[in-house]
Design an enzyme around this catalytic site. Sequence first.
Site, PDB file in Angstrom:
ATOM      1  N   GLY A  50      19.961  59.961  53.109  1.00  0.00           N
ATOM      2  CA  GLY A  50      20.748  58.741  52.992  1.00  0.00           C
ATOM      3  C   GLY A  50      20.985  58.147  54.365  1.00  0.00           C
ATOM      4  N   CYS A  51      22.120  57.502  54.556  1.00  0.00           N
ATOM      5  CA  CYS A  51      22.444  56.907  55.856  1.00  0.00           C
ATOM      6  C   CYS A  51      22.339  57.954  56.959  1.00  0.00           C
ATOM      7  CB  CYS A  51      23.850  56.317  55.823  1.00  0.00           C
ATOM      8  SG  CYS A  51      24.382  55.644  57.413  1.00  0.00           S
ATOM      9  N   PHE A  52      21.591  57.629  58.007  1.00  0.00           N
ATOM     10  CA  PHE A  52      21.313  58.653  59.022  1.00  0.00           C
ATOM     11  C   PHE A  52      22.460  58.919  59.982  1.00  0.00           C
ATOM     12  CE2 PHE A  52      18.252  55.255  61.089  1.00  0.00           C
ATOM     13  CZ  PHE A  52      19.314  54.407  61.356  1.00  0.00           C
TER      14      PHE A  52
END
Length: 209
Positions: A50-52
Amino acid sequence: MLNKQIMVDADNALAGRQEAMAVEPIHFVNGSDITASATQGQQEILFGMGCFWGAERLFWQLDGVVSTSVGYSGGFTLNPTYQEVCSGQTGHTEVVRVIFDPQVLPLEQLLEKFWERHDPTQGMRQGNDLGTQYRSAIYTFSDQQLDIALASQQAYQAALANQQHNTITTEIRPAGPYFYAETYHQQYLAKNPEGYCGLGGTGVCFPPA
């Protein structure tokens, strides 16, 4: 209207550019060179969770991790920008590049963190973050890494099935090109401690060996 949860194909992906992204090479937290290659005795691997932003923080905190950076991989566009990745027209997912010492931190332990700290069953999304850029992924750099990753997937799938969870959708394959994200994104949550972190999980623990 473009559906960002449908994977673009190579023929329709953005072309990108030949010039690589210029990034600040010094890790904001540990001072390592995020552009350096893994040296003898070290390994690297790419994780999409997902969002890094939150994923990178998870890994830089672990003993045995030498360096981390965030970037884009798994798609078609050369040297994409964040805006291009967000468009859904590059095929890339947000990933964390982890360089680690397997004598201190075996890959199996890294994979336990990977499986437990996000939901690998959600397809082209992670929580409220929707799109192919948020898909779960493991991109490996050796046959041994690939075998270990696939075995860990089987083990975690069995644990999920015991709890009536969905099927894992994680993309596991040899790594292709890795493109650094903009300096703004590197070690983002160290620079912005109150920033967004989308890491979650299924609540199912990885089974003991």
